[in-house]
Design a protein around this motif. Structure first.
Motif, mmCIF file in Angstrom:
data_model
loop_
_atom_site.group_PDB
_atom_site.id
_atom_site.type_symbol
_atom_site.label_atom_id
_atom_site.label_comp_id
_atom_site.label_asym_id
_atom_site.label_seq_id
_atom_site.Cartn_x
_atom_site.Cartn_y
_atom_site.Cartn_z
ATOM 1 N N ASN B 33 15.130 -28.114 -1.792
ATOM 2 C CA ASN B 33 15.089 -28.407 -0.175
ATOM 3 C C ASN B 33 15.224 -26.367 0.566
ATOM 4 O O ASN B 33 15.146 -27.113 1.957
ATOM 5 C CB ASN B 33 16.200 -29.268 0.408
ATOM 6 C CG ASN B 33 15.666 -30.642 0.284
ATOM 7 O OD1 ASN B 33 14.373 -30.757 0.075
ATOM 8 N ND2 ASN B 33 16.700 -31.903 -0.306
ATOM 9 N N LEU B 34 15.871 -25.890 -0.314
ATOM 10 C CA LEU B 34 16.228 -24.508 0.438
ATOM 11 C C LEU B 34 15.318 -23.792 0.397
ATOM 12 O O LEU B 34 14.073 -23.457 -0.934
ATOM 13 C CB LEU B 34 17.464 -24.006 -0.925
ATOM 14 C CG LEU B 34 18.945 -25.073 -0.686
ATOM 15 C CD1 LEU B 34 19.059 -23.819 -1.708
ATOM 16 C CD2 LEU B 34 19.056 -24.545 0.428
ATOM 17 N N GLU B 35 14.625 -22.680 0.659
ATOM 18 C CA GLU B 35 13.893 -21.326 0.960
ATOM 19 C C GLU B 35 14.281 -20.066 1.021
ATOM 20 O O GLU B 35 15.075 -19.984 1.892
ATOM 21 C CB GLU B 35 13.242 -21.896 2.516
ATOM 22 C CG GLU B 35 12.652 -22.852 3.393
ATOM 23 C CD GLU B 35 11.392 -23.285 2.019
ATOM 24 O OE1 GLU B 35 10.511 -22.294 1.711
ATOM 25 O OE2 GLU B 35 10.395 -24.787 2.263
ATOM 26 N N MET B 36 13.491 -20.480 -0.622
ATOM 27 C CA MET B 36 14.052 -19.415 -0.860
ATOM 28 C C MET B 36 12.886 -18.217 -2.050
ATOM 29 O O MET B 36 13.229 -17.286 -2.260
ATOM 30 C CB MET B 36 14.852 -19.792 -2.879
ATOM 31 C CG MET B 36 16.511 -20.164 -1.971
ATOM 32 S SD MET B 36 17.757 -19.807 -3.271
ATOM 33 C CE MET B 36 16.669 -21.670 -4.358
ATOM 34 N N GLY B 37 12.044 -18.252 -1.046
ATOM 35 C CA GLY B 37 10.245 -18.003 -1.678
ATOM 36 C C GLY B 37 10.377 -17.856 -3.476
ATOM 37 O O GLY B 37 10.362 -19.695 -4.251
ATOM 38 N N PRO B 38 10.248 -17.234 -4.059
ATOM 39 C CA PRO B 38 10.457 -16.897 -5.216
ATOM 40 C C PRO B 38 10.940 -17.290 -6.363
ATOM 41 O O PRO B 38 11.100 -17.594 -7.604
ATOM 42 C CB PRO B 38 9.541 -15.566 -5.590
ATOM 43 C CG PRO B 38 9.300 -14.378 -3.998
ATOM 44 C CD PRO B 38 9.504 -15.800 -3.510
ATOM 45 N N LEU B 39 12.491 -17.302 -5.525
ATOM 46 C CA LEU B 39 13.203 -17.543 -5.859
ATOM 47 C C LEU B 39 14.026 -19.025 -6.198
ATOM 48 O O LEU B 39 14.708 -19.559 -6.961
ATOM 49 C CB LEU B 39 14.831 -16.715 -4.874
ATOM 50 C CG LEU B 39 14.801 -15.401 -5.136
ATOM 51 C CD1 LEU B 39 16.455 -14.978 -4.236
ATOM 52 C CD2 LEU B 39 15.327 -15.166 -6.567
ATOM 53 N N ASN B 40 12.822 -19.683 -5.881
ATOM 54 C CA ASN B 40 13.243 -21.352 -5.862
ATOM 55 C C ASN B 40 12.832 -21.238 -7.755
ATOM 56 O O ASN B 40 13.571 -21.878 -8.635
ATOM 57 C CB ASN B 40 11.882 -21.905 -5.590
ATOM 58 C CG ASN B 40 13.053 -22.178 -3.854
ATOM 59 O OD1 ASN B 40 12.606 -21.363 -2.495
ATOM 60 N ND2 ASN B 40 13.724 -23.921 -4.078
ATOM 61 N N THR B 41 11.855 -20.290 -8.172
ATOM 62 C CA THR B 41 11.431 -20.491 -9.090
ATOM 63 C C THR B 41 12.284 -20.241 -10.822
ATOM 64 O O THR B 41 12.380 -20.577 -11.527
ATOM 65 C CB THR B 41 9.987 -20.082 -9.724
ATOM 66 O OG1 THR B 41 8.897 -20.069 -8.795
ATOM 67 C CG2 THR B 41 9.060 -20.356 -11.052
ATOM 68 N N LEU B 42 12.807 -19.714 -9.652
ATOM 69 C CA LEU B 42 13.916 -18.340 -10.912
ATOM 70 C C LEU B 42 14.754 -19.276 -10.767
ATOM 71 O O LEU B 42 15.571 -19.382 -11.890
ATOM 72 C CB LEU B 42 14.376 -17.629 -10.304
ATOM 73 C CG LEU B 42 15.431 -16.702 -11.194
ATOM 74 C CD1 LEU B 42 14.585 -16.481 -12.658
ATOM 75 C CD2 LEU B 42 15.802 -15.545 -9.825
ATOM 76 N N VAL B 43 15.472 -20.356 -9.760
ATOM 77 C CA VAL B 43 16.655 -21.025 -9.853
ATOM 78 C C VAL B 43 16.583 -22.559 -11.119
ATOM 79 O O VAL B 43 17.003 -23.162 -10.881
ATOM 80 C CB VAL B 43 17.340 -21.519 -8.627
ATOM 81 C CG1 VAL B 43 18.130 -22.506 -8.421
ATOM 82 C CG2 VAL B 43 17.914 -20.170 -7.601
ATOM 83 N N ALA B 44 15.470 -22.897 -10.375
ATOM 84 C CA ALA B 44 14.679 -23.824 -11.184
ATOM 85 C C ALA B 44 14.827 -23.397 -12.771
ATOM 86 O O ALA B 44 15.226 -24.611 -13.573
ATOM 87 C CB ALA B 44 13.587 -24.351 -10.972
ATOM 88 N N MET B 45 14.161 -22.626 -13.067
ATOM 89 C CA MET B 45 14.081 -22.117 -14.599
ATOM 90 C C MET B 45 15.588 -22.088 -14.922
ATOM 91 O O MET B 45 15.914 -22.830 -16.153
ATOM 92 C CB MET B 45 13.409 -21.113 -14.432
ATOM 93 C CG MET B 45 11.796 -20.781 -14.652
ATOM 94 S SD MET B 45 11.104 -22.143 -15.111
ATOM 95 C CE MET B 45 11.492 -21.118 -16.764
ATOM 96 N N LEU B 46 16.534 -21.772 -13.986
ATOM 97 C CA LEU B 46 17.993 -21.234 -14.414
ATOM 98 C C LEU B 46 18.937 -22.812 -14.878
ATOM 99 O O LEU B 46 19.000 -22.815 -16.024
ATOM 100 C CB LEU B 46 18.826 -20.433 -13.893
ATOM 101 C CG LEU B 46 18.617 -18.870 -13.681
ATOM 102 C CD1 LEU B 46 19.418 -18.453 -12.496
ATOM 103 C CD2 LEU B 46 18.832 -18.224 -15.380
#
Lengths: 535, 94
Positions: B33-46
């Motif tokens: 639900n957070l708009e973080m751009g490409p960081l969304n993928t990074l957070v999901a991977m973490l």
């Protein structure tokens, strides 16, 4: 059934266990029989794929329609590639000689998981049958062995069985890798420390890790392609928001390390043969071990050089080009070690030695032309031309294929307890070698002139090169026929070998009976020396 | 083999693993639900990486087993991370 054929101290070839006849082979968990099962399977499918290759070269002997049209030609190079890559060269040396000789060379009675080993062969055969079933359910695929997106999910040809078949064969490869890693870690003979282990098992070890870590990536990629084709999920399809270059990344993340799965055990076999036929300790044992591990490691990160013209970012191009040049270093270290091993050796000019030295020759041509392709500026010009086809045949066929033949002629007396006819073996090698060079060298020139790969037709200016190349193919096939006939005939009717060590080798497999007994050793040997102690 | 110590995990430890995985699953849903751009993928991977680490360390007993297994597992993850890193030389700079 006599007592001698059921005793575990008779030859594995004569042993009769629970099952008789062919069942005694296809249900046997003995690592040597499993190795031979792979050998026989590969012989059959190599013959099929080689005939397809020959038909393609006959088609190219003149411009235009010669013996087939474009769709047949597309299917021919696809099935030729799938069989040669997934059925022959990827499993090649590990499956045949790794299975047969790994336990013998480290002083074990079998691999760690014999049933899993047999299951690997069954998965391999099932995978092949699934690939070939496409012939009967919609026609052969026409995508090339790379199954590039988006064509692979748009073509009307039947790609699904080929994708599934390759997926199943991947499992076979992973299971073999797991088996070898555990065998090498847990089952080395007492006293065989890591640095007293022969070089062939070392390369199998490096290869096994690539099989375990890289193969799942291609498995997932092929499954995603199936899902793309059947369900239209849109991972790779640009019309659904997917990225076709992602397919290429995922495909080559496996398929480039797969080149090292093919070549590393070949390098191991050459490292076994040269000391024996030079009567000299291998030069730089630890350098060869460490360079094998370095090739396996760095080889993971060079896949992008297959994609220089695909539209990657400029920074990725530089990174992959640099890494590609990096992996050439450990490969070159090995070549220097092999040449230094022969230097001032007492050379014994026998058939395995001819194959081993010609391996170095063709591998060097393949390696150096690889640098032309690894360099960004030159790659753009020769990408997707016959230059690339010539390069990878020099590496994959000239490298793995020659190493396979060297290993087969070297270990043949131990495997079958019989010796082949050396004169015919040498004639076969010379004919094959001459045919090989005549077939593939003109393709470098054709590529530089601009002839694209995977075309069934060409412009008139490419005619001369193609005639020479096609004649080379015929000569090479003649050589292959001489070699195969000699080996097949000799495996049944060749002169019997009872000497445990006909070549004077120093590694453990030459201390067992010829052919080895079912459990290899009456007593597991204790190791005190390094494996190449020639004095 | 008989000399190797066997470790049997308690129910309590398994429950902590389960709770950790459920919490992190909820977190991975929440961050979408957070708009973080490409960081969304990074957070999901973490988050996914942390979940994998929990499973490997406690549920699959790497913590209690021979250290060699932990070393090899770590090496595999290092190679995986390097493959991702090299792949992003392409995606980050297009």
């Amino acid at each position: 059934m006599s007592e001698t054929t059921t005793s575990k101290h008779v030859s594995f070839l004569q042993y009769k266990g629970k099952y008789k006849g062919i069942l005694g082979w296809i249900l046997s968990t003995d690592h040597k029989r499993v190795g031979l099962l792979y050998l026989y399977t590969m012989l059959v499918f190599f013959s099929i794929a080689a005939i397809l290759g020959l038909l393609m070269k006959i088609q190219l002997i003149a411009p235009g329609y010669t013996i087939m049209g474009p769709q047949t030609y597309n299917s021919m190079f696809t099935v030729h590639g799938i069989i040669m890559i997934f059925v022959i060269v990827v499993p090649g040396l590990p499956a045949v000689f790794g299975n047969f000789f790994l336990p013998l060379m480290i002083g074990a009675k079998d691999v760690a998981f014999p049933r899993l080993n047999l299951a690997s062969w069954w998965l391999y055969v099932i995978g092949i049958l699934v690939v070939l079933s496409s012939q009967f359910v919609g026609g052969w695929p026409d995508t090339g062995w790379t199954f590039y997106a988006p064509y692979s999910f748009r073509t009307p040809a039947n790609v699904l069985p080929a994708l599934f078949g390759a997926f199943i064969m991947g499992f076979s490869s992973i299971l073999t890798g797991i088996n070898f890693v555990v065998t090498i870690h847990r089952m080395r003979a007492p006293g065989m420390t890591w640095f007293k282990m022969p070089l062939f098992p070392w390369t199998l070890y490096a290869t096994a890790w690539i099989q375990i870590l890289a193969t799942p990536v291609i498995g997932i990629t092929l499954l995603l392609t199936v899902m793309e084709r059947v369900l239209g999920v849109g991972v790779f399809d640009p019309t659904l928001g997917g990225d076709p270059i992602l397919y290429q990344h995922l495909f080559w993340i496996y398929s480039h390390p797969a080149v090292y799965i093919m070549i590393l055990p070949g390098m191991g076999a050459i490292s076994e043969i040269l000391p024996v036929f030079s009567r000299k300790r291998i030069y730089g044992y630890k350098a060869i071990v460490l360079s094998s591990l370095a090739i396996a490691f760095v080889g993971y990160f060079v896949w992008g050089h297959h994609m220089f013209t695909s539209g990657m970012s400029g920074r990725a191009l530089y990174a992959f080009s640099f890494l590609t040049f990096l992996v050439a270093i450990p490969s070159a270290i090995k070549v220097f070690n092999w040449v230094a091993t022969m230097h001032k050796g007492s050379l014994n000019l026998q058939t395995p030695f001819y194959w081993a030295t010609s391996f170095i020759f063709v591998f060097m041509i393949g390696g150096l032309t690889g640098l032309v392709l690894g360099s960004l500026a030159t790659n753009v010009h020769v990408h997707d031309t016959h230059f690339v086809v010539a390069h990878f045949h020099f590496i994959v066929f000239g490298g793995t294929g020659y190493a396979f033949m060297a290993a087969l002629h070297y270990w043949f007396p131990k495997m079958f307890g019989r010796m082949y006819d050396a004169s015919w073996a040498n004639i076969g090698w010379a004919t094959f070698f001459a045919g090989f060079l005549t077939l593939y060298l003109p393709m470098f020139a054709l590529g530089l002139q601009g002839m694209p790969r995977r075309y069934y037709d060409y412009l008139p200016e490419f005619h001369t090169g193609n005639i020479i190349s096609s004649l080379g193919a015929i000569l090479m096939i003649a050589g292959a026929l001489i070699i195969i006939t000699n080996l097949v005939r000799s495996s049944r009717h060749g002169k019997k070998v009872t000497d445990k060590n006909p070549w004077g080798g120093k590694t453990l497999e030459w201390q067992t009976d010829t052919p080895p007994t079912l459990e290899n050793w009456e007593e597991i040997p204790t190791i005190t020396d390094s494996p190449y102690e020639y004095k | 083999m008989s000399e190797e110590k066997l470790h049997i995990s308690s129910y309590r430890s398994h429950l902590f693993v389960l709770a950790g995985l459920l919490l992190l699953t909820a977190a991975s849903v929440a961050v979408t639900n957070l708009e973080m751009g490409p960081l969304n993928t990074l957070v999901a991977m973490l988050i996914a990486g942390t979940k994998a680490a929990i499973v490997l360390t406690w549920f699959m007993h790497l913590k209690f087993d021979n250290k060699l297994y932990a070393i090899f597992t770590t090496l595999v993850f290092v190679i995986f991370l390097l493959v991702l890193y090299v792949t992003f030389f392409d995606y980050s700079y297009r």
